[in-house]
Design a protein around this motif. Structure first.
Motif, PDB file in Angstrom:
ATOM      1  N   PHE A 137      46.962  60.482  32.852  1.00  0.00           N
ATOM      2  CA  PHE A 137      48.055  59.752  32.196  1.00  0.00           C
ATOM      3  C   PHE A 137      48.158  58.394  32.872  1.00  0.00           C
ATOM      4  CE2 PHE A 137      51.757  59.072  29.836  1.00  0.00           C
ATOM      5  CZ  PHE A 137      52.760  58.572  30.649  1.00  0.00           C
ATOM      6  N   MET A 139      49.975  55.082  33.148  1.00  0.00           N
ATOM      7  CA  MET A 139      51.159  54.235  32.875  1.00  0.00           C
ATOM      8  C   MET A 139      51.371  53.173  33.946  1.00  0.00           C
ATOM      9  SD  MET A 139      55.157  55.343  32.773  1.00  0.00           S
ATOM     10  CE  MET A 139      55.313  55.259  34.564  1.00  0.00           C
ATOM     11  N   THR A 140      51.375  53.563  35.229  1.00  0.00           N
ATOM     12  CA  THR A 140      51.776  52.663  36.314  1.00  0.00           C
ATOM     13  C   THR A 140      50.848  51.473  36.511  1.00  0.00           C
ATOM     14  OG1 THR A 140      52.793  54.530  37.403  1.00  0.00           O
ATOM     15  CG2 THR A 140      52.312  52.624  38.778  1.00  0.00           C
ATOM     16  N   VAL A 144      53.864  45.367  38.291  1.00  0.00           N
ATOM     17  CA  VAL A 144      55.275  45.482  37.885  1.00  0.00           C
ATOM     18  C   VAL A 144      55.904  46.740  38.472  1.00  0.00           C
ATOM     19  CG1 VAL A 144      54.926  44.251  35.698  1.00  0.00           C
ATOM     20  CG2 VAL A 144      54.673  46.746  35.776  1.00  0.00           C
ATOM     21  N   ALA A 145      57.251  46.734  38.570  1.00  0.00           N
ATOM     22  CA  ALA A 145      57.977  47.929  39.029  1.00  0.00           C
ATOM     23  C   ALA A 145      57.882  48.967  37.927  1.00  0.00           C
ATOM     24  CB  ALA A 145      59.421  47.580  39.338  1.00  0.00           C
ATOM     25  N   SER A 146      57.000  49.938  38.104  1.00  0.00           N
ATOM     26  CA  SER A 146      56.686  50.871  37.008  1.00  0.00           C
ATOM     27  C   SER A 146      57.650  52.028  36.915  1.00  0.00           C
ATOM     28  CB  SER A 146      55.251  51.384  37.172  1.00  0.00           C
ATOM     29  OG  SER A 146      54.365  50.303  37.320  1.00  0.00           O
ATOM     30  N   SER A 147      58.589  52.153  37.886  1.00  0.00           N
ATOM     31  CA  SER A 147      59.582  53.223  37.720  1.00  0.00           C
ATOM     32  C   SER A 147      60.458  52.875  36.519  1.00  0.00           C
ATOM     33  CB  SER A 147      60.420  53.409  38.966  1.00  0.00           C
ATOM     34  OG  SER A 147      60.777  52.192  39.511  1.00  0.00           O
ATOM     35  N   TYR A 171      46.969  54.317  40.701  1.00  0.00           N
ATOM     36  CA  TYR A 171      47.494  55.652  40.969  1.00  0.00           C
ATOM     37  C   TYR A 171      47.428  56.544  39.733  1.00  0.00           C
ATOM     38  CZ  TYR A 171      48.715  54.725  45.723  1.00  0.00           C
ATOM     39  OH  TYR A 171      48.621  54.457  47.069  1.00  0.00           O
ATOM     40  N   THR A 173      46.325  59.659  38.486  1.00  0.00           N
ATOM     41  CA  THR A 173      45.883  60.944  39.043  1.00  0.00           C
ATOM     42  C   THR A 173      44.816  61.629  38.202  1.00  0.00           C
ATOM     43  OG1 THR A 173      48.051  61.206  40.011  1.00  0.00           O
ATOM     44  CG2 THR A 173      46.724  63.196  39.798  1.00  0.00           C
ATOM     45  N   LEU A 383      49.844  66.393  44.501  1.00  0.00           N
ATOM     46  CA  LEU A 383      50.656  65.628  45.388  1.00  0.00           C
ATOM     47  C   LEU A 383      52.064  65.909  45.120  1.00  0.00           C
ATOM     48  CD1 LEU A 383      48.494  62.492  45.179  1.00  0.00           C
ATOM     49  CD2 LEU A 383      48.690  63.984  47.082  1.00  0.00           C
ATOM     50  N   ARG A 390      57.012  60.425  43.856  1.00  0.00           N
ATOM     51  CA  ARG A 390      56.367  59.169  43.464  1.00  0.00           C
ATOM     52  C   ARG A 390      57.350  58.257  42.757  1.00  0.00           C
ATOM     53  NH1 ARG A 390      52.063  61.213  39.005  1.00  0.00           N
ATOM     54  NH2 ARG A 390      53.484  62.125  37.559  1.00  0.00           N
ATOM     55  N   HIS A 391      58.431  58.815  42.291  1.00  0.00           N
ATOM     56  CA  HIS A 391      59.436  57.933  41.675  1.00  0.00           C
ATOM     57  C   HIS A 391      60.501  57.588  42.692  1.00  0.00           C
ATOM     58  CE1 HIS A 391      57.516  58.561  37.895  1.00  0.00           C
ATOM     59  NE2 HIS A 391      57.658  59.844  37.992  1.00  0.00           N
ATOM     60  N   GLY A 392      60.151  57.345  43.912  1.00  0.00           N
ATOM     61  CA  GLY A 392      61.153  56.990  44.940  1.00  0.00           C
ATOM     62  C   GLY A 392      60.765  57.600  46.274  1.00  0.00           C
TER      63      GLY A 392
HETATM   64  C1  LIG Z   1      50.584  60.723  44.408  1.00  0.00           C
HETATM   65  C2  LIG Z   1      50.931  59.867  43.242  1.00  0.00           C
HETATM   66  C3  LIG Z   1      50.397  60.173  42.004  1.00  0.00           C
HETATM   67  C4  LIG Z   1      50.682  59.352  40.905  1.00  0.00           C
HETATM   68  N1  LIG Z   1      50.135  59.669  39.687  1.00  0.00           N
HETATM   69  C5  LIG Z   1      50.387  58.856  38.626  1.00  0.00           C
HETATM   70  C6  LIG Z   1      49.768  59.103  37.345  1.00  0.00           C
HETATM   71  O1  LIG Z   1      49.034  60.081  37.167  1.00  0.00           O
HETATM   72  N2  LIG Z   1      50.004  58.226  36.335  1.00  0.00           N
HETATM   73  C7  LIG Z   1      50.813  57.116  36.499  1.00  0.00           C
HETATM   74  O2  LIG Z   1      50.986  56.369  35.554  1.00  0.00           O
HETATM   75  N3  LIG Z   1      51.423  56.851  37.709  1.00  0.00           N
HETATM   76  C8  LIG Z   1      51.200  57.684  38.756  1.00  0.00           C
HETATM   77  N4  LIG Z   1      51.780  57.424  39.971  1.00  0.00           N
HETATM   78  C9  LIG Z   1      52.596  56.225  40.125  1.00  0.00           C
HETATM   79  C10 LIG Z   1      54.109  56.565  40.057  1.00  0.00           C
HETATM   80  O3  LIG Z   1      54.452  57.028  38.793  1.00  0.00           O
HETATM   81  C11 LIG Z   1      54.844  55.253  40.428  1.00  0.00           C
HETATM   82  O4  LIG Z   1      54.581  55.013  41.777  1.00  0.00           O
HETATM   83  C12 LIG Z   1      56.352  55.371  40.214  1.00  0.00           C
HETATM   84  O5  LIG Z   1      56.637  55.369  38.840  1.00  0.00           O
HETATM   85  C13 LIG Z   1      57.096  54.222  40.901  1.00  0.00           C
HETATM   86  O6  LIG Z   1      56.622  52.988  40.405  1.00  0.00           O
HETATM   87  P1  LIG Z   1      56.165  51.857  41.461  1.00  0.00           P
HETATM   88  O7  LIG Z   1      55.205  52.419  42.412  1.00  0.00           O
HETATM   89  O8  LIG Z   1      55.774  50.675  40.658  1.00  0.00           O
HETATM   90  O9  LIG Z   1      57.492  51.566  42.319  1.00  0.00           O
HETATM   91  P2  LIG Z   1      58.663  50.521  41.859  1.00  0.00           P
HETATM   92  O10 LIG Z   1      59.001  50.735  40.449  1.00  0.00           O
HETATM   93  O11 LIG Z   1      58.278  49.170  42.322  1.00  0.00           O
HETATM   94  O12 LIG Z   1      59.867  51.121  42.757  1.00  0.00           O
HETATM   95  C14 LIG Z   1      59.952  50.800  44.142  1.00  0.00           C
HETATM   96  C15 LIG Z   1      61.134  51.581  44.727  1.00  0.00           C
HETATM   97  O13 LIG Z   1      62.337  51.270  44.039  1.00  0.00           O
HETATM   98  C16 LIG Z   1      63.027  52.456  43.717  1.00  0.00           C
HETATM   99  N5  LIG Z   1      63.805  52.275  42.490  1.00  0.00           N
HETATM  100  C17 LIG Z   1      63.366  52.070  41.246  1.00  0.00           C
HETATM  101  N6  LIG Z   1      64.391  51.990  40.403  1.00  0.00           N
HETATM  102  C18 LIG Z   1      65.501  52.143  41.142  1.00  0.00           C
HETATM  103  C19 LIG Z   1      66.887  52.191  40.860  1.00  0.00           C
HETATM  104  N7  LIG Z   1      67.346  52.047  39.629  1.00  0.00           N
HETATM  105  N8  LIG Z   1      67.749  52.386  41.873  1.00  0.00           N
HETATM  106  C20 LIG Z   1      67.295  52.543  43.122  1.00  0.00           C
HETATM  107  N9  LIG Z   1      66.000  52.521  43.476  1.00  0.00           N
HETATM  108  C21 LIG Z   1      65.125  52.336  42.482  1.00  0.00           C
HETATM  109  C22 LIG Z   1      61.908  53.424  43.461  1.00  0.00           C
HETATM  110  O14 LIG Z   1      62.393  54.739  43.576  1.00  0.00           O
HETATM  111  C23 LIG Z   1      60.952  53.072  44.553  1.00  0.00           C
HETATM  112  O15 LIG Z   1      61.307  53.739  45.730  1.00  0.00           O
HETATM  113  C24 LIG Z   1      51.517  58.226  41.075  1.00  0.00           C
HETATM  114  C25 LIG Z   1      52.056  57.929  42.336  1.00  0.00           C
HETATM  115  C26 LIG Z   1      51.764  58.744  43.408  1.00  0.00           C
HETATM  116  C27 LIG Z   1      52.336  58.420  44.753  1.00  0.00           C
END
Ligand SMILES: Cc1cc2nc3c(=O)[nH]c(=O)nc-3n(C[C@H](O)[C@H](O)[C@H](O)COP(=O)(O)OP(=O)(O)OC[C@H]3O[C@@H](n4cnc5c(N)ncnc54)[C@H](O)[C@@H]3O)c2cc1C
Length: 495
Positions: A137, A139-140, A144-147, A171, A173, A383, A390-392
Motif C-alpha cells: 500500500f 501512500m506515504t 509531506v506530512a503524510s499522517s 516506507y 511495507t 512492525l 507509525r502514525h506517531g
Molecule cells: C514500520 C513502518 C511501516 C510503514 N508502512 C507503510 C506502508 O506500508 N505504506 C505507507 O503508505 N506508509 C507506511 N508507513 C509510513 C507511515 O504511514 C507514516 O510514517 C505515518 O503516516 C506518519 O507520516 P509521516 O512519517 O509523514 O509523519 P508526519 O505526518 O510528518 O508526522 C510527524 C509527527 O507529527 C505527529 N502528528 C501528526 N498529526 C498530528 C496532530 N494532529 N497532532 C499531533 N501530532 C500529530 C505524528 O504523529 C508524528 O509523530 C510506515 C511507517 C513505518 C514506521
C-alpha cells in the motif's frame, strides 16, 4: 456486549493453538536460519523456503484468510470473532503470513473485495487470496506530512485510456519482497478540487511497470526488515490502463477511510498477542534467573511489573474487543473514536510490556538471541507496534533504544530510562545485570510460559499467576513503597 467465543471461534482457536505448537514455535530457529541463508545467497527479500509448506498445511486445516469479513471470498468472521485468532497469530512477527493474514495484504485484499471490479478481483484479488503473490500500500511521501493524507502530492493524470503517475513514496511495507507484484497507490487526480477529500484516487500499479524504481530500502532504528522491507520508490511517468483505478476518480479518501479501521484493529490484535508472548518470556526468565540469593521473580519490582503487564494487556484486549464490537454493530466510520483510542493505547501498553521483558533478559534482551528485539521493532504485523506507532512514533522510546544501541551496558550496569549517554558510558545510576548463563536453556524454554492461560504450568506458575492476576490495591500501595525504597537503595548503591 458479549465477548464469549462462539462455537466456531472455539474450534478455530483450538486448531490455531495446535498449529502454533506444532509448526510455528518449533520452526523459530529455522526461520532465522533461512533468513540468514537467503541473505548469504544475496536474496534477502526472497520468500523463505519453509513458508510454502506451512501455508499449505494452514490452508488444509481451514486456517486461511480468517481476516476477511462478510464476503463470498472469506469465512465471514466478525471483528469480535476474528480478534482472539488474530491475537494468537501475532505471537510471532512472521506467523500471520502463514495464514495469509498479514499486513499490508489483508488491507489490500479487503479493498479489492469491497471496491474492486470483477476484472480487478480476477487479476489481483484471486492470486492474493490464494497466497500466490503479495502486495503493498503506497501512500506515504517523504516530502509531506503524510499522517494527513490530504497532503499527498503524487500525481495521477489521465491521458487517453491510460493514467500517468509521477511521485515519490517511502516506507512502503513489503515492496522489497520478491513476491510483491502490485501496489495500491494513493495520489491526486484532481489537485485543484475545492474539497480536499475529493482530490485523491487509489489505483492499482503492477510493480514491474516501466518507470517504477525502488531507490533504497529504509531502515528502522538502523535495522532492515527482510524479507519484506519498507523501501523508497520513485514513480516516473508510470503508465497504467484506466481500468486500474479503484472505484473512480476522487474516491481515494473514501477507500482509505474504509481500509483504515480493519488495518488498525488487526495491528492492535496482533500486538496484544506479541505482548502476551513477551509476558510469558519475562515470567519464565525471571523464575529461572537468580541474583542476590533469590530468583529475580521474587524481587518486588518484578512482581509489580508482571502484575502491571497483565493489567496493561487485559486493558488493551477489552478496549480492542469493544472497538471490534462497535465496528461490527455501527460500522467503521461511526466506530472511529474507539479505533483511535486503541490505536494510541495498545502500542503504548504493549511496548511497555515488551520493554520490561527486554529488561528482564538483561543484555540478552537487546540481542539476536530472543525475539524481543524483533517484537520491539515489529510486531507487530508488520512492525506491529512500530507500524502501530507509525502514525506517531514516541521519541522517548526511539531515543532509549538508540541510547542502548549506541552505548551497550558497561559490565554489570544497565542504562536506566532517560540516562544520558555520559551516564551510560560512566556506568552510573543503573540496576545490576547478572551474566548470561543458560541463555540457550532459557531460549528453548522461553515459550513455556507462566503468564498466559494456555501456557504449560511450571513450578512457579500459580505463584506468578497469582501475582499476574490479582493485584489488590493494598498490595499495590505496598509495592510502590517497596519500589521507591528499592529505587532509592539501588541509586545509592550504584552512585
Ligand atoms: C514500520 C513502518 C511501516 C510503514 N508502512 C507503510 C506502508 O506500508 N505504506 C505507507 O503508505 N506508509 C507506511 N508507513 C509510513 C507511515 O504511514 C507514516 O510514517 C505515518 O503516516 C506518519 O507520516 P509521516 O512519517 O509523514 O509523519 P508526519 O505526518 O510528518 O508526522 C510527524 C509527527 O507529527 C505527529 N502528528 C501528526 N498529526 C498530528 C496532530 N494532529 N497532532 C499531533 N501530532 C500529530 C505524528 O504523529 C508524528 O509523530 C510506515 C511507517 C513505518 C514506521
Amino acid at each position: 456486549m458479549h465477548f464469549e467465543f462462539t462455537p466456531r471461534v472455539i474450534a478455530l482457536r483450538e486448531e490455531l493453538l495446535r498449529f502454533m505448537d506444532e509448526y510455528v514455535y518449533p520452526n523459530e530457529k529455522r526461520h532465522e536460519e533461512e533468513l540468514a541463508a537467503n541473505a548469504r545467497a544475496g536474496r534477502p527479500y526472497a520468500e523463505l523456503p519453509m513458508m510454502a509448506g506451512l501455508k499449505a498445511k494452514a490452508r488444509e486445516r481451514g486456517l486461511w484468510n480468517l481476516f476477511l469479513p462478510e464476503s463470498e471470498h472469506g469465512p465471514g468472521l466478525s471483528n469480535v470473532e476474528y480478534a482472539p485468532l488474530c491475537e494468537i497469530m501475532g505471537r510471532r512477527y512472521w506467523s500471520s503470513e502463514i495464514f495469509n493474514c498479514s499486513a499490508p495484504d489483508t488491507g489490500n485484499m479487503e479493498v479489492l473485495a469491497r471496491y474492486g471490479t470483477k476484472a480487478q478481483q480476477e487479476r489481483w484479488l484471486k492470486p492474493l487470496l490464494a497466497g500466490e503473490i503479495r502486495s503493498s500500500f503506497a501512500m506515504t511521501e517523504p516530502e509531506v506530512a503524510s499522517s494527513d493524507a490530504t497532503n499527498i502530492r503524487c500525481s495521477i493524470r489521465r491521458e487517453g485510456d491510460e493514467y500517468v503517475i509521477n511521485g515519490r513514496k517511502w516506507y512502503i511495507t513489503g515492496a522489497m519482497n520478491e513476491r510483491c507484484e502490485v501496489f495500491v497507490l494513493m495520489g491526486k487526480t484532481d489537485p485543484d478540487n475545492a474539497d480536499r477529500h475529493k482530490q485523491q484516487s487509489m489505483i492499482l500499479v503492477p510493480k514491474n511497470t516501466p518507470g517504477v524504481t525502488i531507490v533504497r530500502d529504509m531502515a528502522l532504528l538502523g535495522v532492515y526488515d527482510p524479507p519484506f522491507g519498507h523501501p523508497e520508490i520513485v514513480f516516473e511517468n508510470v503508465r497504467v490502463p484506466v481500468e486500474n483505478i479503484l472505484l473512480g476518480e476522487g474516491r481515494g479518501f473514501e477507500i482509505a477511510q474504509g481500509r483504515l479501521g480493519p488495518g488498525r484493529i488487526h495491528h492492535c490484535m496482533r500486538a496484544i498477542g506479541m505482548a502476551e508472548a513477551a509476558l510469558e518470556m519475562m515470567c519464565q526468565r525471571l523464575v529461572s534467573r537468580t541474583a542476590f540469593h533469590k530468583p529475580l521473580s521474587e524481587q518486588g519490582v518484578w512482581r509489580e511489573r508482571i502484575a502491571e503487564s497483565r493489567m496493561l494487556i487485559e486493558q488493551s484486549r477489552w478496549m480492542v474487543l469493544n472497538a471490534a464490537y462497535r465496528m461490527d454493530t455501527v460500522g467503521n466510520k461511526v466506530a472511529a473514536k474507539e479505533i483511535a483510542m486503541i490505536k494510541v493505547l495498545t502500542p503504548n501498553n504493549c511496548v511497555k510490556v515488551v520493554d520490561w521483558a527486554m529488561q528482564a533478559f538483561g543484555a540478552m534482551g537487546l540481542s539476536q538471541d530472543t525475539l524481543l528485539t524483533h517484537q520491539q521493532l515489529r510486531e507487530g504485523g508488520r512492525l506491529g507496534h512500530a507500524g502501530l506507532r507509525r502514525h506517531g512514533p514516541e521519541p522517548g522510546h526511539a531515543a532509549h533504544a538508540l541510547l542502548c544501541l549506541r552505548a551497550p551496558p558497561a559490565r554489570g550496569r544497565w542504562p536506566r530510562r532517560g540516562a544520558s549517554q555520559r551516564d551510560c558510558e560512566a556506568g552510573a545510576g543503573g540496576v545490576p545485570v547478572s551474566g548470561r548463563e543458560g541463555c540457550a536453556r532459557t531460549r528453548a524454554q522461553s515459550f513455556a510460559s507462566a503468564g498466559a492461560s494456555h501456557a504449560k504450568p511450571t513450578p512457579y506458575t500459580d505463584r506468578i499467576q497469582s501475582c499476574a492476576g490479582v493485584t489488590t490495591p493494598s498490595l499495590r500501595r505496598r509495592f510502590f513503597t517497596w519500589l521507591s525504597m528499592a529505587r532509592s537503595v539501588t541509586s545509592t548503591v550504584s552512585s
